[in-house]
Enzyme design. Sequence first.
Site, PDB file in Angstrom:
ATOM      1  N   TYR A 178       0.814  -1.219   0.000  1.00  0.00           N
ATOM      2  CA  TYR A 178       0.000   0.000   0.000  1.00  0.00           C
ATOM      3  C   TYR A 178       0.849   1.271   0.000  1.00  0.00           C
ATOM      4  CZ  TYR A 178      -3.434   3.511   1.360  1.00  0.00           C
ATOM      5  OH  TYR A 178      -4.216   4.633   1.409  1.00  0.00           O
ATOM      6  N   LYS A 182       1.324   4.238  -3.029  1.00  0.00           N
ATOM      7  CA  LYS A 182       0.957   5.650  -2.905  1.00  0.00           C
ATOM      8  C   LYS A 182       2.170   6.555  -3.139  1.00  0.00           C
ATOM      9  CE  LYS A 182      -3.443   5.205  -2.135  1.00  0.00           C
ATOM     10  NZ  LYS A 182      -4.441   5.675  -3.139  1.00  0.00           N
TER      11      LYS A 182
END
Length: 255
Positions: A178, A182
């Site tokens: 994750y 990002k």
Amino acid sequence: MSEQSTHQRVALVTGANKGIGRGVAGQLAALGMTVVVGARDPLRGEEAAAAVRTVGGDAHAVTLDVTDQATVQEAAKQVEERFGRLDVLINNAGITGSGQVSPEDAHDQVPSSVDLDMVRAVFETNVFGVIAVTNAMLPLLRRSPAPRIVNVSSHAASLTLTSDPDGPFTALLPSAAYAPSKTALSALTVQYANELRKHGILVNAVAPGFVDTDSNNHTGLLTVAQAAEVVVRLATLGADGATAGFFSEEGPVPW
């Protein structure tokens, strides 16, 4: 092209059937924009659009899975046929890769033992999906007098914050899926902004904060409405607004 589209700005929000995306859709509609609700599930997308219309907004649903090029192209076709252009693109759709667990607390994201297939799946949505949607919508954005692109990111994208041993992330588990996805989105935001600034297209990333959503099993501290406000602010920047930036409610987020 519909007559109303010559008067109202048109915004597309991906992943808009729930959470931050739904909040953003509602707030943009409240400002008078025509909102296109992008959702993988047609029924949920239509339910979200209907909810916006119930309170007086102008909203339409399109089936859009950012990892499925056919639905991306079909969504662009529908927007073109109905409105002739797009003024705002909110790349909101994203996955944590860890189900209903906050990604920073997920043991399955620890780099040394992470499942590569999970990493690929996260990047497919959070990075490659943004490229697919942005490129499909760019011809329509170029027809707008004031085009804006906002990529919904996270404070976890910040290398400055996450690398600080005394910083806010020090107590959380490392993430190989994750958080890096990002961070990659930040790099992508800057590159699109650099390419498109000469065309007046402003491109920014936003960290909405720790929001009460499904992605963290509703452990977040901020409401969806609070999180949506900063996204909407970047979506409605004036001609002299920032581009190639990364912002939260408090201001610029360090890279």
